[in-house]
Design a protein around this motif. Structure first.
Motif, PDB file in Angstrom:
ATOM      1  N   PHE A  74    -106.431  49.532  -3.984  1.00  0.00           N
ATOM      2  CA  PHE A  74    -106.490  50.717  -4.823  1.00  0.00           C
ATOM      3  C   PHE A  74    -106.472  51.954  -3.934  1.00  0.00           C
ATOM      4  O   PHE A  74    -106.944  51.937  -2.800  1.00  0.00           O
ATOM      5  N   ALA A  75    -105.876  53.025  -4.482  1.00  0.00           N
ATOM      6  CA  ALA A  75    -105.723  54.253  -3.710  1.00  0.00           C
ATOM      7  C   ALA A  75    -106.974  55.121  -3.764  1.00  0.00           C
ATOM      8  O   ALA A  75    -107.428  55.635  -2.750  1.00  0.00           O
ATOM      9  N   ASN A  76    -107.517  55.318  -4.944  1.00  0.00           N
ATOM     10  CA  ASN A  76    -108.731  56.127  -5.076  1.00  0.00           C
ATOM     11  C   ASN A  76    -109.591  55.561  -6.199  1.00  0.00           C
ATOM     12  O   ASN A  76    -109.188  54.660  -6.916  1.00  0.00           O
ATOM     13  N   GLU A  77    -110.786  56.112  -6.344  1.00  0.00           N
ATOM     14  CA  GLU A  77    -111.745  55.579  -7.308  1.00  0.00           C
ATOM     15  C   GLU A  77    -111.259  55.662  -8.752  1.00  0.00           C
ATOM     16  O   GLU A  77    -111.602  54.834  -9.575  1.00  0.00           O
ATOM     17  N   SER A  78    -110.443  56.654  -9.061  1.00  0.00           N
ATOM     18  CA  SER A  78    -109.973  56.795 -10.439  1.00  0.00           C
ATOM     19  C   SER A  78    -108.970  55.695 -10.813  1.00  0.00           C
ATOM     20  O   SER A  78    -108.852  55.329 -11.979  1.00  0.00           O
ATOM     21  N   LYS A  79    -108.253  55.165  -9.848  1.00  0.00           N
ATOM     22  CA  LYS A  79    -107.266  54.104 -10.104  1.00  0.00           C
ATOM     23  C   LYS A  79    -107.853  52.709  -9.948  1.00  0.00           C
ATOM     24  O   LYS A  79    -107.163  51.723 -10.163  1.00  0.00           O
ATOM     25  N   LEU A  80    -109.134  52.616  -9.579  1.00  0.00           N
ATOM     26  CA  LEU A  80    -109.742  51.313  -9.302  1.00  0.00           C
ATOM     27  C   LEU A  80    -109.747  50.404 -10.522  1.00  0.00           C
ATOM     28  O   LEU A  80    -109.305  49.267 -10.450  1.00  0.00           O
ATOM     29  N   SER A  81    -110.247  50.881 -11.640  1.00  0.00           N
ATOM     30  CA  SER A  81    -110.351  50.015 -12.822  1.00  0.00           C
ATOM     31  C   SER A  81    -108.983  49.546 -13.297  1.00  0.00           C
ATOM     32  O   SER A  81    -108.807  48.392 -13.685  1.00  0.00           O
ATOM     33  N   GLU A  82    -108.001  50.419 -13.242  1.00  0.00           N
ATOM     34  CA  GLU A  82    -106.645  50.043 -13.646  1.00  0.00           C
ATOM     35  C   GLU A  82    -106.073  48.978 -12.713  1.00  0.00           C
ATOM     36  O   GLU A  82    -105.472  47.998 -13.163  1.00  0.00           O
ATOM     37  N   SER A  83    -106.268  49.142 -11.409  1.00  0.00           N
ATOM     38  CA  SER A  83    -105.765  48.170 -10.436  1.00  0.00           C
ATOM     39  C   SER A  83    -106.423  46.813 -10.605  1.00  0.00           C
ATOM     40  O   SER A  83    -105.760  45.774 -10.550  1.00  0.00           O
ATOM     41  N   VAL A  84    -107.737  46.821 -10.818  1.00  0.00           N
ATOM     42  CA  VAL A  84    -108.472  45.564 -10.985  1.00  0.00           C
ATOM     43  C   VAL A  84    -108.025  44.838 -12.242  1.00  0.00           C
ATOM     44  O   VAL A  84    -107.732  43.638 -12.213  1.00  0.00           O
ATOM     45  N   LYS A  85    -107.946  45.546 -13.349  1.00  0.00           N
ATOM     46  CA  LYS A  85    -107.552  44.896 -14.604  1.00  0.00           C
ATOM     47  C   LYS A  85    -106.114  44.391 -14.552  1.00  0.00           C
ATOM     48  O   LYS A  85    -105.827  43.271 -14.996  1.00  0.00           O
ATOM     49  N   ASN A  86    -105.199  45.182 -14.007  1.00  0.00           N
ATOM     50  CA  ASN A  86    -103.809  44.740 -13.904  1.00  0.00           C
ATOM     51  C   ASN A  86    -103.676  43.526 -12.995  1.00  0.00           C
ATOM     52  O   ASN A  86    -102.940  42.591 -13.298  1.00  0.00           O
ATOM     53  N   GLY A  87    -104.373  43.541 -11.860  1.00  0.00           N
ATOM     54  CA  GLY A  87    -104.311  42.417 -10.940  1.00  0.00           C
ATOM     55  C   GLY A  87    -104.877  41.142 -11.524  1.00  0.00           C
ATOM     56  O   GLY A  87    -104.303  40.066 -11.396  1.00  0.00           O
ATOM     57  N   TYR A  88    -106.015  41.263 -12.203  1.00  0.00           N
ATOM     58  CA  TYR A  88    -106.653  40.078 -12.788  1.00  0.00           C
ATOM     59  C   TYR A  88    -105.816  39.501 -13.921  1.00  0.00           C
ATOM     60  O   TYR A  88    -105.559  38.295 -13.959  1.00  0.00           O
ATOM     61  N   TRP A  89    -105.398  40.338 -14.861  1.00  0.00           N
ATOM     62  CA  TRP A  89    -104.680  39.822 -16.024  1.00  0.00           C
ATOM     63  C   TRP A  89    -103.272  39.368 -15.688  1.00  0.00           C
ATOM     64  O   TRP A  89    -102.732  38.485 -16.355  1.00  0.00           O
ATOM     65  N   SER A  90    -102.652  39.929 -14.659  1.00  0.00           N
ATOM     66  CA  SER A  90    -101.315  39.447 -14.290  1.00  0.00           C
ATOM     67  C   SER A  90    -101.381  38.046 -13.689  1.00  0.00           C
ATOM     68  O   SER A  90    -100.438  37.272 -13.817  1.00  0.00           O
ATOM     69  N   LYS A  91    -102.504  37.719 -13.057  1.00  0.00           N
ATOM     70  CA  LYS A  91    -102.655  36.378 -12.486  1.00  0.00           C
ATOM     71  C   LYS A  91    -103.131  35.370 -13.525  1.00  0.00           C
ATOM     72  O   LYS A  91    -102.681  34.234 -13.542  1.00  0.00           O
ATOM     73  N   HIS A  92    -104.019  35.776 -14.425  1.00  0.00           N
ATOM     74  CA  HIS A  92    -104.616  34.838 -15.362  1.00  0.00           C
ATOM     75  C   HIS A  92    -103.906  34.765 -16.714  1.00  0.00           C
ATOM     76  O   HIS A  92    -104.080  33.795 -17.438  1.00  0.00           O
TER      77      HIS A  92
END
Length: 113
Positions: A74-92
């Protein structure tokens, strides 16, 4: 309900928040690897500020020893939740990214001929 856990590797002292996720923060990659041995995490988020050698170390160890863990950057704290959710759901849930066309009109037309 199953709680999703994420481990955030960042030098920032602020505790990030992700809706419905349990978030733990660490400063170094070595500490993150120790935490992965202690608990199971769904996602490990690495700040882009982290050294490339350390990122590669965690990615190699993570894929070999912890295959269920998703590693994202993730680039900054504001993009953290979006990066985490996209990464998790794209794998699962990879089927969510696919789109299917409805061909009921063509089937109805073929049956009427």
């Amino acid at each position: 309900m199953k709680h999703l856990k994420t481990l955030v590797v960042t030098k920032s002292s602020a505790v990030p928040k992700i809706l419905n996720w349990q978030v733990s923060t660490v400063v170094t990659i070595e500490t993150a690897i120790e935490k992965l041995y202690e608990q199971t995490y769904s996602v490990v988020a690495i700040s882009k500020e982290t050294n490339e050698i350390d990122k590669n170390k965690l990615q190699k160890i993570g894929t070999l020893l912890f295959p269920d863990v998703t590693i994202v950057e993730f680039a900054n704290e504001s993009k953290l939740s979006e990066s985490v959710k996209n990464g998790y759901w794209s794998k699962h849930k990879p089927l969510l990214q696919r789109s299917y066309l409805d061909n009921s009109f063509e089937i109805e037309l073929a049956n009427s001929l």
